[in-house]
Design a protein around this motif. Structure first.
Motif, PDB file in Angstrom:
ATOM      1  N   PHE A   1      22.757 -21.236  21.097  1.00  0.00           N
ATOM      2  CA  PHE A   1      21.405 -20.687  20.959  1.00  0.00           C
ATOM      3  C   PHE A   1      20.897 -20.051  22.250  1.00  0.00           C
ATOM      4  N   LEU A   2      21.019 -20.791  23.371  1.00  0.00           N
ATOM      5  CA  LEU A   2      20.365 -20.376  24.612  1.00  0.00           C
ATOM      6  C   LEU A   2      21.165 -19.377  25.433  1.00  0.00           C
TER       7      LEU A   2
ATOM      8  N   GLY B   1      11.926 -20.608  22.596  1.00  0.00           N
ATOM      9  CA  GLY B   1      12.303 -21.009  23.952  1.00  0.00           C
ATOM     10  C   GLY B   1      12.965 -22.373  24.022  1.00  0.00           C
ATOM     11  N   PRO B   2      12.382 -23.318  24.812  1.00  0.00           N
ATOM     12  CA  PRO B   2      12.968 -24.668  24.949  1.00  0.00           C
ATOM     13  C   PRO B   2      13.045 -25.430  23.628  1.00  0.00           C
ATOM     14  N   GLY B   3      12.375 -24.926  22.592  1.00  0.00           N
ATOM     15  CA  GLY B   3      12.463 -25.584  21.287  1.00  0.00           C
ATOM     16  C   GLY B   3      13.883 -25.643  20.755  1.00  0.00           C
ATOM     17  N   TYR B   4      14.736 -24.729  21.232  1.00  0.00           N
ATOM     18  CA  TYR B   4      16.132 -24.756  20.784  1.00  0.00           C
ATOM     19  C   TYR B   4      16.863 -26.011  21.270  1.00  0.00           C
ATOM     20  N   ILE B   5      16.374 -26.600  22.349  1.00  0.00           N
ATOM     21  CA  ILE B   5      16.958 -27.864  22.831  1.00  0.00           C
ATOM     22  C   ILE B   5      16.743 -28.952  21.794  1.00  0.00           C
ATOM     23  N   PHE B   6      15.552 -28.983  21.195  1.00  0.00           N
ATOM     24  CA  PHE B   6      15.251 -29.956  20.149  1.00  0.00           C
ATOM     25  C   PHE B   6      16.045 -29.663  18.869  1.00  0.00           C
ATOM     26  N   ILE B   7      16.151 -28.382  18.522  1.00  0.00           N
ATOM     27  CA  ILE B   7      16.882 -28.003  17.304  1.00  0.00           C
ATOM     28  C   ILE B   7      18.343 -28.417  17.410  1.00  0.00           C
ATOM     29  N   ALA B   8      18.961 -28.162  18.572  1.00  0.00           N
ATOM     30  CA  ALA B   8      20.359 -28.551  18.776  1.00  0.00           C
ATOM     31  C   ALA B   8      20.530 -30.058  18.654  1.00  0.00           C
ATOM     32  N   ASN B   9      19.616 -30.802  19.237  1.00  0.00           N
ATOM     33  CA  ASN B   9      19.649 -32.270  19.171  1.00  0.00           C
ATOM     34  C   ASN B   9      19.531 -32.748  17.733  1.00  0.00           C
ATOM     35  N   LEU B  10      18.644 -32.138  16.974  1.00  0.00           N
ATOM     36  CA  LEU B  10      18.431 -32.537  15.587  1.00  0.00           C
ATOM     37  C   LEU B  10      19.687 -32.326  14.744  1.00  0.00           C
ATOM     38  N   ILE B  11      20.311 -31.173  14.878  1.00  0.00           N
ATOM     39  CA  ILE B  11      21.522 -30.886  14.102  1.00  0.00           C
ATOM     40  C   ILE B  11      22.645 -31.857  14.483  1.00  0.00           C
TER      41      ILE B  11
ATOM     42  N   ALA C   1      19.072 -11.503  17.294  1.00  0.00           N
ATOM     43  CA  ALA C   1      17.612 -11.521  17.342  1.00  0.00           C
ATOM     44  C   ALA C   1      17.019 -12.429  16.268  1.00  0.00           C
ATOM     45  N   PHE C   2      17.744 -12.555  15.142  1.00  0.00           N
ATOM     46  CA  PHE C   2      17.283 -13.447  14.083  1.00  0.00           C
ATOM     47  C   PHE C   2      17.458 -14.909  14.475  1.00  0.00           C
ATOM     48  N   LEU C   3      18.595 -15.224  15.140  1.00  0.00           N
ATOM     49  CA  LEU C   3      18.897 -16.608  15.507  1.00  0.00           C
ATOM     50  C   LEU C   3      18.175 -17.055  16.771  1.00  0.00           C
ATOM     51  N   TYR C   4      17.906 -16.108  17.673  1.00  0.00           N
ATOM     52  CA  TYR C   4      17.206 -16.472  18.916  1.00  0.00           C
ATOM     53  C   TYR C   4      15.881 -15.740  18.987  1.00  0.00           C
ATOM     54  N   ARG C   5      14.808 -16.505  18.998  1.00  0.00           N
ATOM     55  CA  ARG C   5      13.467 -15.947  19.100  1.00  0.00           C
ATOM     56  C   ARG C   5      12.820 -16.471  20.376  1.00  0.00           C
ATOM     57  N   PRO C   6      12.468 -15.585  21.286  1.00  0.00           N
ATOM     58  CA  PRO C   6      11.943 -15.997  22.600  1.00  0.00           C
ATOM     59  C   PRO C   6      10.764 -16.956  22.515  1.00  0.00           C
ATOM     60  N   GLU C   7       9.940 -16.825  21.471  1.00  0.00           N
ATOM     61  CA  GLU C   7       8.772 -17.689  21.374  1.00  0.00           C
ATOM     62  C   GLU C   7       9.137 -19.155  21.141  1.00  0.00           C
TER      63      GLU C   7
ATOM     64  N   ASN D   1      29.271 -36.223  18.781  1.00  0.00           N
ATOM     65  CA  ASN D   1      27.843 -35.864  18.755  1.00  0.00           C
ATOM     66  C   ASN D   1      27.437 -35.081  19.996  1.00  0.00           C
ATOM     67  N   ILE D   2      27.913 -35.538  21.145  1.00  0.00           N
ATOM     68  CA  ILE D   2      27.574 -34.881  22.411  1.00  0.00           C
ATOM     69  C   ILE D   2      28.124 -33.461  22.454  1.00  0.00           C
ATOM     70  N   VAL D   3      29.367 -33.311  22.038  1.00  0.00           N
ATOM     71  CA  VAL D   3      30.001 -31.988  22.064  1.00  0.00           C
ATOM     72  C   VAL D   3      29.250 -31.023  21.138  1.00  0.00           C
ATOM     73  N   ILE D   4      28.882 -31.495  19.954  1.00  0.00           N
ATOM     74  CA  ILE D   4      28.127 -30.650  19.016  1.00  0.00           C
ATOM     75  C   ILE D   4      26.803 -30.224  19.636  1.00  0.00           C
ATOM     76  N   ASN D   5      26.108 -31.176  20.246  1.00  0.00           N
ATOM     77  CA  ASN D   5      24.815 -30.889  20.872  1.00  0.00           C
ATOM     78  C   ASN D   5      24.954 -29.832  21.963  1.00  0.00           C
ATOM     79  N   VAL D   6      25.932 -29.998  22.821  1.00  0.00           N
ATOM     80  CA  VAL D   6      26.125 -29.067  23.934  1.00  0.00           C
ATOM     81  C   VAL D   6      26.508 -27.681  23.425  1.00  0.00           C
TER      82      VAL D   6
END
Length: 507
Positions: free
Chosen positions: A167-168, A196-206, A188-194, A156-161
């Motif tokens: 993403f980032l 931002g830190p929301g990708y930390i939550f998305i990675a955690n969720l997956i 540009a489709f996968l990373y949207r600046p707006e 789980n940790i490795v996937i999250n990291v």
């Protein structure tokens, strides 16, 4: 000693997931602080994750500990208790997360983070999954399947990291045209600046969603079950644990809830209150060296001590465990505190390093909290959990009061001092009550001596300022080594002969 060796080996094994996990997550600290150069960008991440800790307690409401207790009492009914505990948590998770998702825009406005309702939704799902997998993980611990437990946690940790890096770093750089220009539109489709830190939550969720697949064997035999009398029996035991957990979470997380709102404007020159929270939250992560050691111990100790509840030698065993727990944690406190500048240099971007002074204080606070967890076994083993609730509520009230009182005067250092004082008071109260209801021959003088001497070493070292890392690092490592050798000298008669012989050979 063989019993202590068994507990130590299980603690070490559980520690693999915690230590490796934190080591990998530490890699994310520089990633996050170098990607989000303005500390205020991480303030919402810091605060929202502190609420996750509270919701984790609410969603599991003491059922994990109740499952341990009742499954140990009646091993033949283990599956029945498993089914009931998991059913209750699933129902609570569906209701609470559903309501949280519906109210996400309102919640984000109440927290003063408008426009972050999507992050609230992500966290609602993350917390629900965390709660649902808590009982299967408890089952693995109860069945002594530590290797399986560790394997799943590490995956789980490795996937999250990897998802954070993807993403980032990778998607972000590709979208900016730094490399692989043919994939710039995909980046540009996968990373949207707006986001931002929301990708930390998305990675955690997956990553959390993968738990449901990885734990399929631990769910084996589960059936939705609702037996009123059985649930009531478990609930009577669990609800003090719930209150204890809520108070404990408030004790540890209140600083992140209050700092941004109570810090006077302009307290730190050229920094906003959001910047101060981002700095404090990032520096706080360096104190997890202590909390991961405590968490590793708790994973092994909970099922271990419950299994020894009826053993007449349990008090002596608790005292021996406490002694070595303090020694290990004190060495860790000295090692990290003396090298905090080095760690901060490589773990944090420059804008975040101004908050490093909180780290030694937070380490000591976590050390005392770990001692409290050890002391707390007396009321768990005697089913007097209401005492734990009372003590932790007192600690939470102290933390909240001190944060409110001191943050306007001391800034984020007030958060660290409040946590430290609260943990100390909780230890004292738990020890005094334990002496009355379940006396354990703790070596109090020894513990205070180690903590006091370690604090003196850290304080004296802080008076010697060495800016050159090539000089300061060897100097501080030498101090750590000398302190460790001093402990070996003091404890030479307590160390098994076989280990003493090996040390003698090395010398």
């Amino acid at each position: 000693m063989s019993v202590l060796k068994k507990l130590a080996s299980e603690t070490a094994l559980y520690g693999v997931s915690s230590i490796l996990g934190r080591a990998i997550y530490w890699f994310l600290v520089p990633l996050h602080t170098y990607v989000f150069l303005r500390p205020g960008e991480l303030s919402s991440n810091t605060e929202l994750y502190s609420w996750v800790a509270l919701f984790n307690v609410v969603y599991t409401f003491g059922m994990e500990t109740a499952f341990f207790r009742f499954a140990n009492r009646s091993p033949e009914h283990r599956q029945v208790y498993f089914n009931q505990a998991l059913t209750a948590i699933i129902l609570v998770s569906l209701v609470f997360s559903g309501l949280l998702m519906i109210a996400a825009p309102t919640v984000s406005d109440l927290l003063d983070y408008p426009g972050e309702s999507s992050n609230i939704i992500y966290l609602a799902i993350i917390v629900a999954i965390d709660a649902v997998v808590a009982i299967p993980f408890a089952r693995l611990r109860l069945e002594k399947k530590a290797k399986k437990f560790v394997q799943i946690k590490v995956i789980n940790i490795v996937i999250n990291v990897l998802l954070n890096v993807f993403f980032l770093l990778i998607c972000r750089d590709i979208s900016l045209g730094k490399y692989l220009p043919s994939l710039q539109s995909l980046g540009a489709f996968l990373y949207r600046p707006e986001i931002g830190p929301g990708y930390i939550f998305i990675a955690n969720l997956i990553a959390n969603a993968c738990f449901l697949i990885l734990l399929k064997d631990a769910f084996k035999g589960f059936k939705f079950t609702w037996k009123g009398p059985l649930f009531n029996e478990m609930w009577v035991y669990a609800y003090p644990i719930l209150i204890l957990g809520l108070a404990g979470t408030v004790n540890q997380m209140a600083d992140r809830w209050f700092l941004r709102h109570l810090l006077p404007a302009g307290f730190y020159p050229n920094l906003t209150s959001e910047d101060a929270l981002g700095i404090y939250g990032s520096c706080y992560k360096l104190s997890v060296f202590m909390s991961l050691a405590i968490q590793s111990f708790k994973y092994a100790a909970d099922p271990f001590f419950f299994s020894k509840a009826e053993d007449k030698n349990a008090p002596q065993l608790l005292a021996s465990v406490m002694k070595w727990f303090v020694i290990v944690c004190v060495i860790l406190w000295v090692g990290v505190s003396l090298n905090v500048d080095f760690l901060g240099h490589y773990m944090l971007s420059k804008a975040y390093r101004v908050g490093l002074d909180v780290v030694p204080v937070l380490l000591l606070a976590n050390l005392l909290l770990g001692i409290y967890y050890n002391l707390a076994f007396w009321f768990k083993l005697t089913d007097k959990t209401h005492f734990g609730t009372l003590i932790t509520v007192i600690g939470a009230i102290l933390t909240v009061g001190l944060n409110i009182l001191l943050i306007p005067q001391l800034g984020y250092m007030a958060c660290a001092y409040a946590f430290l004082l609260s943990s100390a008071i909780m230890c004292i109260l738990c020890y005094l009550l334990g002496e009355k209801y379940y006396s354990v021959p703790y070596q109090v003088t020894s513990a205070l001596g180690y903590i006091g001497s370690a604090g003196l070493v850290i304080y004296l070292s802080s008076l010697v300022k060495i800016s050159n890392l090539w000089v300061s690092v060897p100097y501080h490592l030498a101090l750590c080594l000398l302190y460790g050798l001093g402990i070996l000298l003091v404890e030479r008669d307590s160390i098994p002969l076989r280990i003493r012989q090996k040390i003698k050979v090395l010398n």
